[in-house]
Motif scaffolding. Structure first.
Motif, mmCIF file in Angstrom:
data_model
loop_
_atom_site.group_PDB
_atom_site.id
_atom_site.type_symbol
_atom_site.label_atom_id
_atom_site.label_comp_id
_atom_site.label_asym_id
_atom_site.label_seq_id
_atom_site.Cartn_x
_atom_site.Cartn_y
_atom_site.Cartn_z
ATOM 1 N N ALA A 173 0.817 -1.216 0.000
ATOM 2 C CA ALA A 173 0.000 0.000 0.000
ATOM 3 C C ALA A 173 0.847 1.261 0.000
ATOM 4 N N SER A 175 3.710 4.112 -1.226
ATOM 5 C CA SER A 175 4.384 4.695 -2.383
ATOM 6 C C SER A 175 5.871 4.338 -2.296
ATOM 7 N N THR A 295 -6.897 9.312 -4.932
ATOM 8 C CA THR A 295 -8.116 8.537 -4.770
ATOM 9 C C THR A 295 -9.323 9.460 -4.700
ATOM 10 N N GLU A 337 -9.108 1.274 -4.662
ATOM 11 C CA GLU A 337 -7.815 0.887 -4.090
ATOM 12 C C GLU A 337 -7.991 -0.093 -2.950
ATOM 13 N N GLN A 404 -8.166 -9.302 -6.650
ATOM 14 C CA GLN A 404 -8.004 -8.114 -7.488
ATOM 15 C C GLN A 404 -8.447 -8.403 -8.926
ATOM 16 N N ASP A 422 -7.318 2.406 -9.513
ATOM 17 C CA ASP A 422 -6.594 2.929 -8.364
ATOM 18 C C ASP A 422 -5.722 1.812 -7.814
ATOM 19 N N GLU A 423 -4.411 1.962 -7.955
ATOM 20 C CA GLU A 423 -3.469 0.928 -7.526
ATOM 21 C C GLU A 423 -3.856 -0.424 -8.115
ATOM 22 N N ARG A 426 -1.642 -3.448 -6.976
ATOM 23 C CA ARG A 426 -1.200 -3.535 -5.584
ATOM 24 C C ARG A 426 -1.341 -4.965 -5.102
ATOM 25 N N SER A 454 -1.276 5.108 -9.458
ATOM 26 C CA SER A 454 -0.377 4.098 -8.921
ATOM 27 C C SER A 454 0.705 4.754 -8.077
ATOM 28 N N SER A 455 1.050 4.077 -7.009
ATOM 29 C CA SER A 455 2.130 4.583 -6.162
ATOM 30 C C SER A 455 3.441 3.948 -6.568
ATOM 31 N N GLU A 456 3.388 3.079 -7.583
ATOM 32 C CA GLU A 456 4.603 2.387 -8.011
ATOM 33 C C GLU A 456 5.152 3.109 -9.226
ATOM 34 N N GLU A 459 5.721 1.467 -12.601
ATOM 35 C CA GLU A 459 4.461 1.138 -13.268
ATOM 36 C C GLU A 459 3.919 2.373 -13.978
#
Ligand SMILES: Nc1ncnc2c1ncn2[C@@H]1O[C@H](COP(=O)(O)OP(=O)(O)OP(=O)(O)O)[C@@H](O)[C@H]1O
Ligand SMILES: Nc1ncnc2c1ncn2[C@@H]1O[C@H](COP(=O)(O)OP(=O)(O)OP(=O)(O)O)[C@@H](O)[C@H]1O
Ligand SMILES: [Mg+2]
Ligand SMILES: [Mg+2]
Lengths: 503, 347, 326, 315
Positions: A173, A175, A295, A337, A404, A422-423, A426, A454-456, A459
């Motif tokens: 979860a 970043s 979000t 998310e 997911q 959203d994500e 994840r 995305s917090s990645e 990606e």
């Protein structure tokens, strides 16, 4: 070489029909990080729940510091010095951060009553250790974002200063920035001599952190390697039994006409003056730190928190979106998310979940056409390669990644024109991740307009045609594919540099 | 002033102030009759008694009377069964079940005169003898009704005692069960009429509901005492629950003597207060006798010795009882318990 | 970190925590005070010592029962049999008292039996996994029916001297008020500062998580119900000793009164939040409302409608407050 | 039937076995029990509870509860009389209006619950007092009597040898069963009960569904009121007192989870019949009312206990 503090051998566990674990052996030594790797549904969480005393193994034995143990309950595990950070966060929404951290082992006064002062101070200290000075210890968990809950969950495990610390996808979860900070914490603990079991789907972390890595596949033990002695490709090979072509296969598709246009969109004080245009066939990535309001932005477009200002245009026509139903009917889909809470009705079956967003379509005159529903479910089930007994299995029993996939499938089933994710990956294994990314670009290829939060960073950069960076509820930077390299984007996210940078 | 809260809107018929009995216009029999009932003369009877509710002192007493009578008569088996709250719906279900189970006779005290009528008619249609007591139903829905005391008789007794104990110009309040309970509503209406006629200076303050719950009754009475202070000179208790509770309230407020409690109640519940001189007189017919009479009447009806048009009926130790307005049997004048005689009663 | 986080530190000022932590309690307290003032001005006798006594003392047993009820509800359960149990225990107490047992036995027995019975209920909820509303619905009928079958509704009279503890006074204050105040404060303190107190909140908030954090849910549930039984027992004694006679039926709708007090007092029916102070205040508020409506000469026919409106108003006020906190 | 229901069908199976057993035992106790006449008559007696229980099943499946049904019943009964006698409206119109008022009362519940986010138990606890209060206030404790004979056909008459109201109950049971089990609306109802957030995020109009359900609950309560008045041929403001508990008992006995997300109309129906059979059968067997209540309490607990033991896995 030091003795293992925790050792499992020939562990087996099955749920009704599903053989979740068979013949798994595993051990971890003080001062080492032992990574646990495997596809979604490979059995990682199950193994961890066995270690945590939540599940009782059907077979096999467990030893702590050499002596045989039987954990009848999480209590026993804790007593033996095993602390666990679970994949689906187990917190108390109505209790404060401090209480959540110390529930069950709060500092006591001489009278044996809870010492609130010390408890809050301790909590403060632990959170500072996790570099979350902003997180208020008196705040109700219920009001925190996913990422912050994750922090609390970790602080909770740390608070028991355990000999063995088990972490099931702790960075899922977070970043990248937050993840990096967490890794430092883990290293610190390791150097203190804590034995750490670490589950993650992020290869980079595995190599950055672990001494050894054990791989599971379909509940079976595949092998244990010294991290130094194996390559990423090798690990993936072990996990999926085949090699995977490269990630982020964003195929360039012709960008079509504008589909979704957002002008000066605001919601209360969490989303401020958001403007962008999303074209058919385009993947627009939104990067940002936790709490940056990405979000919220999505929720506003999707009508969960209707905009307080600004306008939304579909195909150039302004639309007022005040409810998710409306958004859906306009062809907007949102893959949330928080999978467990917002994405799925966990007690229900895969089939029921898949049809929930399209009840209108599979119903004739209000009556559900069960045949139609079943066939639809079977298609999606196959198309998304969900690993489960079948469409009648309860979603509650699926592994995180497979859950997911169900959420994704459910929304793709609505045949949207705009897909907000959203994500999206994840907590998803490399294999599935690749599948999902491939799917994304296929959908884009079919002219779907995709907004990806995305917090990645890899990606975002890998998949997006263009990248927006948010901070404090505003868009602080915009990049196009070539202009976006990790440094500048990362800088823009933390607000240290950049601002309204290129393009 | 206008009608007292809690009284119903049926016509009233206050008695003469000096108690000369009102000339009773003799009415033809207006009760119903069972269709082709078997000849039950002298045969054993299986009787069920369905009171408004079970578990309160008053109906325990009536049920005792019924049992006594049944024992005296010998060849009668009587049992009491009913709802635990004064609930018309449940009472109907009970009676309905006993009709199906095929009893010979039904004794009832109606929670609602009209609502209970259909099921009682059903009983008559099934050839069952039906006799009411305490609370009447529509006349044609039963055969006879044993009337403990005429409404206006009770009203007179209550108001007279109130005026006697607390003065002709006393202010007083009423504690009743609920405004929808027919008997209480009738009594209140009759009391209003009688007071207006014979004790015009009595000042009615208000009426409060207290269910059949003695703690609630106590709280309500206490609130009245607190509200009116010395202005309040008397409390009328309309049920065997409200009256002792009101007496208790007066006692605990230390107002014995300055606030008169007059009301309907059973002796046992009142003894403490009567003996402490906090309550001078308790108005009530003897509910044991009421049940006793009802049982005898049922037997008489079953034997055919009590037929439409009869003017009186023999009721064991109670002797001859008068038939009044058509199909009712009068138990007698209401009984007034005092410190002297209350010790002799146990119910 | 982010802007979203910026306002956070400000939020933890002591006052803020009080308002957000005890908001509902404060609202109800305000309501009580307002009511007292208004009605007191309209008719000074309302504030007379005797009337206040009857409001507080006359309803203390409801407040005491509501304490236990609140704990049960906070733990994510409910007890709809509380009224019947109070009725049964009251009769038990009275029967022992007139049966010539020492008075302390007549006082202690209901408490002990209350604990045992509710521990049984708790066991059915915790170990047999039957939802508490089902178990207690069943208990409701069993106790109600059982009481009448056993006593045939015969009243209990001739209670011995010194038995009527509810009529006793200490420093001029009626015993029930003492019980109410002391038990409420003790319970509130215990709920906040004891480990088990927090456990109750945890179980109500998220059982799955509670189990994973090593809480023995089953035992805790049984314990919560047992403690509830303790308060019910005391409530029963106060109830039984108010008058010279004890009615052998279950007090009508008492369970609804108690539950209303708890939930309007701010205990979340979803479990996990609330305090026993709120429930006690709510119990007092309703008593005060009931009495004040008589003082205000509200038509007896419309009394219950007004009561309903006031309850609804309190609830809506609370909701409005909660939304502002969000 | 959907898989979410399977374990509960299992519960219903258990319950059904229990019912059959009960019928046998009771029939053995009294030869007057298992007669067409008696059974039909019992149907008549349980209609009001039954109607309300149907809607209550929906309510509880959404994870809610409606304690105000008894009071709504009382209110509608009173208004039927007031409309007809005091306002001089034609009786059919008065009947319609009474039912309508029930709907409005339910709608108000729904609005309080959805708009103000008041938990259903609290909201309906408040309106329980409010609606009963209105009934008492409006009626001024007067009851309305003397309805024309045709009106009694509804509550006391027969249609093709079967009590009129039993037809209505049967019909509505069918409708409710179909709606809950086979329609999109039903599916939405289950989803809301199992995870309201997810339902909302899936575009299910959660608030509208809930409001519809509480309104329906009020409507059937109103209908029950009309039937009840017709059965007892008078109106009283205390009608329907305590009905809510009987209804909830039937519904949970029928296997509907009080936590929402599960339950079926079939189950509720069996639960109803079982309770009524016990009330009647035990009475015929000479058991007194108080004894009967005890038995029903025990049966409730034991039935749920049994089905728990059988379907642990799906807990
Ligand atoms: N309670 C349960 N009942 C039935 N099957 C279960 C249950 N829990 C897990 N399973 C099954 O066990 C297998 C392993 O699940 P697990 O959660 O351990 O996978 P995982 O390795 O953690 O996957 P992910 O990386 O997605 O979290 C899955 O096939 C899942 O369907
Ligand atoms: N550090 C924090 N402290 C307090 N509240 C926070 C914090 N971070 C997030 N929140 C809460 O969550 C909301 C934003 O979190 P949200 O998850 O929507 O951000 P995001 O940009 O979507 O990040 P992510 O999606 O990666 O979690 C804020 O409005 C705030 O209520
Ligand atoms: Mg997992
Ligand atoms: Mg987010």
């Amino acid at each position: 070489m030091t003795e293992p503090i925790l050792a499992l051998s020939d562990i087996a566990k099955s749920f009704g029909g599903v053989q979740a674990l068979k013949g798994v052996s595993f051990d971890v030594r003080p001062g080492e990080v032992h990574a646990l790797l495997g596809e979604n549904g490979a059995g990682k969480s199950t193994l961890i729940k066995v270690i945590a005393g939540i599940h009782r193994p059907d077979a096999g034995e467990m030893r702590v510091a050499g002596d045989r143990v039987h954990f009848a309950s999480p209590r026993d595990a804790a007593a033996a010095g095993v602390a666990v950070v679970h994949q689906e966060l187990l917190l108390f929404p109505d209790l404060t951060v401090a209480e959540n951290i110390f529930l069950g082992h709060a500092p006591r006064t001489r009278l044996g009553t809870i010492d609130w002062g010390r408890m809050r101070a301790e909590a403060r200290r632990l959170l500072d250790e996790l570099d979350s000075p902003d997180l208020d210890v008196d705040r109700r968990i219920g009001s925190l974002s996913v990422a912050n809950r994750q922090r609390v969950e970790i602080a909770k495990a740390l608070s028991q200063n355990a000999r063995v610390l088990v972490m099931d996808e702790p960075t899922a979860a977070l970043s990248d920035a937050d993840a990096r900070r967490l890794l430092d914490v883990v290293r610190r603990l390791r150097d203190r001599g804590v034995a750490i079991v670490y589950v993650s789907h992020r290869m980079a972390e595995i190599f950055a952190l672990s001494n050894r890595v054990t791989v599971l596949r379909d509940g079976a033990y595949v092998g244990t390697r010294d991290t130094a002695a194996i390559t990423e490709a090798g690990l993936v090979e072990m996990m999926v039994g085949r090699s995977i072509d490269q990630l982020f296969p964003k195929t360039d598709v012709p960008i079509g006409a504008p589909v979704l246009e957002v002008r000066g969109l605001s919601y209360r004080d969490v989303v401020t003056d958001i403007s962008f245009t999303l074209h058919a066939g385009e993947i627009l990535g939104i990067a940002g730190l936790v709490g940056s309001g990405r979000t919220e932005t999505a929720l506003t477009i999707f009508g969960i928190t209707p905009a307080t200002a600004g306008e939304i245009l579909l195909d150039g026509k302004p639309v007022a979106i005040t409810s998710p139903g409306q958004a859906r009917d306009l062809g907007i889909a949102y893959v949330p998310e928080d999978r467990g809470q917002q994405g799925l009705v966990r007690p229900q079956t895969i089939r029921e979940n898949l049809s929930l967003a399209i009840l209108g379509r599979i119903a004739r005159g209000g009556f559900i056409d069960t045949a139609r529903e079943k066939s639809l479910a079977h298609d999606l089930f196959a198309r998304f390669g969900v690993r489960a007994r079948g469409i009648e299995q309860r979603v509650r029993q699926l592994s995180g990644g497979n859950q997911q996939k169900v959420v994704l499938a459910k929304w793709v089933a609505t045949e949207p024109r705009v897909l907000i994710m959203d994500e999206p990956t994840r907590g998803i294994d490399v294999g599935a991740k690749a599948e999902i990314h491939a799917l994304m670009s296929r959908l884009a290829g079919q002219g779907l307009a995709i907004l990806m939060i995305s917090s990645e960073l890899p990606e975002v950069l890998g998949m997006s045609d263009r990248v927006l960076v948010m901070s404090g509820g505003r868009i602080v930077a915009r990049f196009d594919r070539d202009g976006a390299d990790p440094k500048v984007v990362g800088a823009a996210m933390t607000g240290s540099a950049g601002g309204e940078a290129a393009a | 002033q206008s009608a007292w809260t809690g009284g119903d809107d049926l016509p009233t018929n206050p008695l003469a102030c000096d108690g000369t009995p009102a000339a009773v216009a003799s009415k033809p029999y207006d009760g119903g009759s069972p269709t082709n009932a078997p000849d039950r003369k002298g045969k054993p009877l299986n009787v069920v008694d369905v009171p408004k509710l079970i578990g309160i002192g008053y109906f325990n007493a009536t049920s005792k009377g019924i049992a006594d009578a049944a024992a005296e008569l010998g060849n009668v088996t009587a049992k009491t069964d009913g709802p635990t709250q004064a609930n018309i719906d449940q009472q109907i279900s009970f009676i309905d079940n006993y009709i199906t189970s095929g009893v010979d006779g039904i004794l009832f005290a109606a929670n609602d005169p009209v609502a209970i009528a259909p099921v009682l008619k059903k009983a008559l249609a099934a050839g069952i003898n039906v006799v009411g007591y305490d609370a009447n139903s529509q006349p044609d829905a039963r055969q006879w009704f044993v009337n403990q005391a005429e409404f206006n008789g009770i009203a007179k007794a209550m108001i007279d005692s109130l005026a006697k104990e607390s003065g002709e110009d006393a202010s007083f309040a009423i504690v009743t069960s609920t405004f929808t309970t027919p008997n209480q509503a009738r009594w209140i209406a009759e009391m209003g009429a009688y007071a207006a006629k014979c004790h015009p200076n009595l000042k009615w303050l208000e009426t409060v509901e207290a269910q059949e719950d003695n703690v609630l009754s106590f709280n309500q009475a206490t609130t009245l005492i607190n509200k009116y202070g010395d202005e309040l000179k008397g409390i009328l208790g309309m049920t065997s629950v409200a009256t002792p509770a009101s007496a208790e309230a007066v006692t605990q407020a230390g107002k014995c003597g300055s606030i008169a409690v007059v009301g309907l109640a059973t002796p046992n519940a009142m003894k403490p207060y009567v003996e402490k001189d906090c309550v001078k007189s308790v108005v009530l017919w003897n509910p044991v006798d009421l049940g006793y009479a009802a049982m005898y009447v049922l037997r008489a009806v079953a034997d055919g010795t009590l037929e439409p048009g009869a003017t009186s009926v023999k009721a064991g130790k109670l002797g001859e009882l008068q038939v009044i307005n058509g199909s009712e049997i009068l138990l007698g004048a209401p009984f007034v318990f005092t410190k002297e005689n209350i010790g002799n009663f146990d119910f | 970190m982010s802007a979203a986080a910026a306002p956070v530190p400000a939020r933890s000022s002591a006052l803020r925590r009080l308002v957000s932590g005890y908001g509902q309690e404060l609202i109800i307290l305000a309501a009580i005070v307002a009511l007292m003032i208004v009605v007191g001005l309209y008719n000074p006798r309302f504030m007379s010592q005797s009337n206040l006594t009857s409001i507080f003392a006359g309803n203390a047993y409801i407040a005491v029962a509501a304490i236990g009820m609140s704990m049960v509800i906070i733990s994510g359960n409910i007890d709809v049999a509380v009224g019947s149990l109070i009725g049964v225990l009251a009769v038990l107490s009275g029967t022992l008292a007139v049966g010539g047992y020492p008075i302390w036995v007549a006082w202690a027995a209901p408490v002990v039996v209350g604990i045992l019975v509710n521990a049984g209920v708790g066991a059915l909820v915790a170990y047999a996994r039957i939802p508490s509303i089902v178990v207690t619905l069943g208990m409701l009928s069993i106790l109600k029916g059982g009481l009448i079958s056993v006593t045939a509704g015969a009243w209990i009279t001739g209670l011995p001297e010194g038995y009527a503890i509810a009529q006793a006074r200490l420093f001029g204050v009626p015993a029930p008020v003492w019980f109410m105040v002391v038990l409420t404060i003790a319970a509130a303190w215990w709920m906040r500062n004891s480990g088990f107190g927090r456990t109750i909140y945890a179980i109500g908030g998220n059982p799955e998580a509670a189990r994973a954090s090593g809480i023995r849910i089953e035992r805790s549930i049984v314990a919560v119900f047992a403690i509830h039984g303790f308060f019910v027992g005391i409530a029963a004694v106060l109830f039984a000793t108010q008058l010279q006679v004890i009615q052998s039926t279950v007090p009508p709708n008492l369970e609804l009164t108690v539950i209303t007090a708890s939930v309007v007092g701010g205990v979340s029916i979803l479990g996990g939040t609330g305090t026993v102070i709120g429930s006690t205040l709510a119990a007092i508020l309703f008593a005060a409302i009931g009495s004040s409506l008589i003082f205000l000469n509200v038509s007896a026919y419309w009394l219950r409608a007004v009561q309903g409106l006031l309850i609804l108003a309190t609830v809506l006020a609370d909701m409005a407050r909660r939304h502002r906190i969000r | 039937m959907t898989a979410a229901l399977r374990p509960f069908l299992r519960h219903e199976a258990i319950l059904f076995v229990l019912l059959v057993a009960a019928l046998f035992v009771l029939a053995g106790q009294s030869d007057r029990f298992f007669t067409i006449a008696n059974l039909l008559n019992q149907g008549r007696l349980m209609t009001e509870i039954g109607l309300v229980a149907l809607a209550m099943t929906f309510v509880i499946v959404t994870g809610g509860i409606d304690l105000s049904v008894g009071s709504i019943l009382g209110l509608c009964a009173i208004l039927l009389g007031v409309f007809w006698q005091n306002l001089g409206l034609p009786l059919p119109l008065a009947m319609g209006l009474a039912v309508l008022v029930g709907g409005v009362a339910g709608l108000v519940n729904g609005l309080i619950i959805t708009r103000f986010r008041v938990p259903p138990l609290i909201a309906t606890l408040a309106t329980l007092a409010l609606y009963r209060g209105l009934a008492e206030g409006i009626s001024q404790a007067r009851s309305v009597r003397g309805y024309p004979d045709w009106f009694f056909v509804l509550g006391q008459g027969d249609l093709a040898g079967v009590p009129t109201q039993l037809w209505i109950l049967g019909l509505l049971t069918l409708v409710a069963g179909v709606v809950l089990g086979m329609t999109a609306f039903g599916r939405a109802t289950y989803a809301i009960g199992a995870n309201e957030t997810a339902a909302r995020f899936s575009g299910v109009p959660v608030d509208r569904v809930k409001i519809a359900i509480y309104t329906a609950s009020g409507l059937v309560a109103g209908l029950a009121a009309v039937i009840f008045v017709s059965r007892v041929s008078t109106t009283r403001s205390d009608m329907g007192t305590g009905v809510e508990l009987d209804v909830i008992t039937a519904v949970v006995l029928g296997g509907t989870s009080i936590f929402g997300g599960r339950g079926t109309i079939i189950g509720t129906a069996i639960g109803l019949v079982l309770i009524q059979a016990l009330k009647n059968g035990l009475a015929l067997a000479g058991v007194k009312g108080d004894g009967t209540i005890v038995v029903i309490g025990l049966v409730l607990i034991l039935a749920i206990l049994a089905s728990n033991l059988f379907s642990r896995e799906d807990g």
